[in-house]
Design an enzyme around this catalytic site. Sequence first.
Site, PDB file in Angstrom:
ATOM      1  N   HIS A 299      12.611  -1.895   9.805  1.00  0.00           N
ATOM      2  CA  HIS A 299      12.519  -2.712   8.321  1.00  0.00           C
ATOM      3  C   HIS A 299      11.235  -3.457   8.466  1.00  0.00           C
ATOM      4  O   HIS A 299      11.146  -4.581   7.831  1.00  0.00           O
ATOM      5  CB  HIS A 299      13.602  -3.753   8.494  1.00  0.00           C
ATOM      6  CG  HIS A 299      14.973  -3.204   8.515  1.00  0.00           C
ATOM      7  ND1 HIS A 299      15.640  -2.683   7.617  1.00  0.00           N
ATOM      8  CD2 HIS A 299      15.676  -2.844   9.840  1.00  0.00           C
ATOM      9  CE1 HIS A 299      16.908  -2.158   8.135  1.00  0.00           C
ATOM     10  NE2 HIS A 299      16.960  -2.421   9.404  1.00  0.00           N
TER      11      HIS A 299
ATOM     12  N   SER B 141     -17.123  -1.929   0.462  1.00  0.00           N
ATOM     13  CA  SER B 141     -16.950  -2.409  -0.804  1.00  0.00           C
ATOM     14  C   SER B 141     -18.187  -2.508  -1.468  1.00  0.00           C
ATOM     15  O   SER B 141     -19.031  -3.022  -0.946  1.00  0.00           O
ATOM     16  CB  SER B 141     -16.177  -3.567  -0.831  1.00  0.00           C
ATOM     17  OG  SER B 141     -16.176  -4.285  -2.140  1.00  0.00           O
TER      18      SER B 141
ATOM     19  N   LYS C 291     -15.890  -6.103   3.679  1.00  0.00           N
ATOM     20  CA  LYS C 291     -14.901  -4.937   3.631  1.00  0.00           C
ATOM     21  C   LYS C 291     -15.280  -3.849   4.657  1.00  0.00           C
ATOM     22  O   LYS C 291     -16.448  -3.375   4.378  1.00  0.00           O
ATOM     23  CB  LYS C 291     -14.509  -4.729   2.168  1.00  0.00           C
ATOM     24  CG  LYS C 291     -13.887  -5.632   1.451  1.00  0.00           C
ATOM     25  CD  LYS C 291     -12.522  -6.045   1.955  1.00  0.00           C
ATOM     26  CE  LYS C 291     -11.625  -5.260   1.565  1.00  0.00           C
ATOM     27  NZ  LYS C 291     -10.931  -5.086   0.215  1.00  0.00           N
TER      28      LYS C 291
ATOM     29  N   GLU D  34      -6.051   6.512   3.529  1.00  0.00           N
ATOM     30  CA  GLU D  34      -5.629   6.121   2.230  1.00  0.00           C
ATOM     31  C   GLU D  34      -5.554   7.549   1.388  1.00  0.00           C
ATOM     32  O   GLU D  34      -4.594   7.667   0.798  1.00  0.00           O
ATOM     33  CB  GLU D  34      -6.369   4.877   1.359  1.00  0.00           C
ATOM     34  CG  GLU D  34      -5.968   3.786   1.964  1.00  0.00           C
ATOM     35  CD  GLU D  34      -7.020   2.605   1.385  1.00  0.00           C
ATOM     36  OE1 GLU D  34      -6.479   1.522   1.078  1.00  0.00           O
ATOM     37  OE2 GLU D  34      -8.317   2.845   1.260  1.00  0.00           O
TER      38      GLU D  34
END
Length: 469
Positions: A159, A286, A292, A299
């Site tokens: 969980h 970024s 970043k 992804e």
Amino acid sequence: MGTDKQATWGGRFTGGPSERMQAFSESVSFDAELAPFDIIGSRAQAAMLESIGILTAEERAAIDAGLVTIGEEISAGEFTWDPVFEDVHMNIEQALSARVPAAAKLHTARSRNDQVATDVRLYLRWAADEIDRSLAGVLASLVDLAEKHVELLVPGYTHLQRGQPVSVAHHLLAYVEMFGRDRERFALFRERINVCPLGSGALAGTTLPIDREFVAKELGFVDEAGEPRLTENSLDAVSDRDAPLEFCFNAALSGLHLSRFAEDFILWNSSEFGFVALPDAYTTGSSLMPQKKNPDALELIRGKAARLQGNLVTLQSMVKNLPLTYNRDLQEDKPPLFDSFRTLRDCLDVLADLVPGIEFRPARCESAVSDPLLLATDLADYLVEQGVPFRQAHHQVGALVGLSEKLDTPINELPEGEARAAAEGLSDGWREVFDLTRAMDRRSGPGMPGPVPVRKSLARWKSRLAKES
Ligand code: ARG
């Protein structure tokens, strides 16, 4: 406006298809991918036609040489594909006919329906081998990384809540099991589809005395004893699409494994977890925020896995409700199939390359895993060893957890008196349960995350992989 350049099946027509229809129905823009397999299939067909006396030796030799040359032109990018000839099969046949008069006999007892079914099986055999190689690369890189981190612990989650400690190696080996099953699945698939449909004709075979066994042997559609494997039913052979469907299913499932791995490491790379640093080579910056370092490769793997699911659903939807046998709908099987192959192979190859660059941050892992509540279950086990029934043990430890929250004190540092009052099964030495090394050593059964079974599992995988290389 139409064109009458399309002569292959044009006998009964007075006008050609409209340009719009030609553009709509052509598939050569995507099925040219089958060219090498189409050529192998046609060469086998020519050999068989010679063996039954439909082609002379000279005719067969001329066809064979012509096909080889066309194959070379195609791989050199010198072949002109013409959408007027619809698909890969007609393009190659037309080019051959323009050079070799005997090419007019090549399509004897053959239809594009059994031809395309054959091409796709040949393609899928090759594709399964490619995927196997890529999966082996992923397995090797995961096993290598796991080997370095048998002692490093992190919380295992359920969980997405901290559950119990596991080693990083054990976590990585979970994915090794998944990708290992993927390999088995592709190997079984390869075996199952290695059956020759050629000779099924359009749907009902042929009246000519063809030799299907001969073609099957030429094309390697054979069992371990070298005996030819032939499809048993011509209707099924030209209309079933189980092979592409099964490939896309295998790819979709492997995609799920890829995607879950990607998600785990995206989380672990976040500032909140901070368990790993991903390699520069597979991250990006970024355009606006200078600090970043984004996990784009992972992804993209997660995103591309969605395409693998979609391609499977496309094929399932396409085949559902089609009457036997061939229907032109079936031409639409190729874009999703080819896409699944390429997408899966790319994702696997990126992952195999990325994994060795993953750096673990031991201090962050150790700090997360030092949460003593990760060993609350071990304390219940300890109580069981003291003779407390597990349900009561669970309850007593629950009371200790409540007490620890109330007193804002780690469970293993609770005052003795209050702890014993909350959990009457406790006796001397209960705090030793919270020694992580001891806790891991005790997880020594098969499949468990202790160092002994994990090393065994690593050794098993290493010897399996070594045997192949
Ligand atoms: N390009 C076609 C396909 O992939 C080949 C089979 C065509 N057969 C036909 N009867 N039109 O489905």
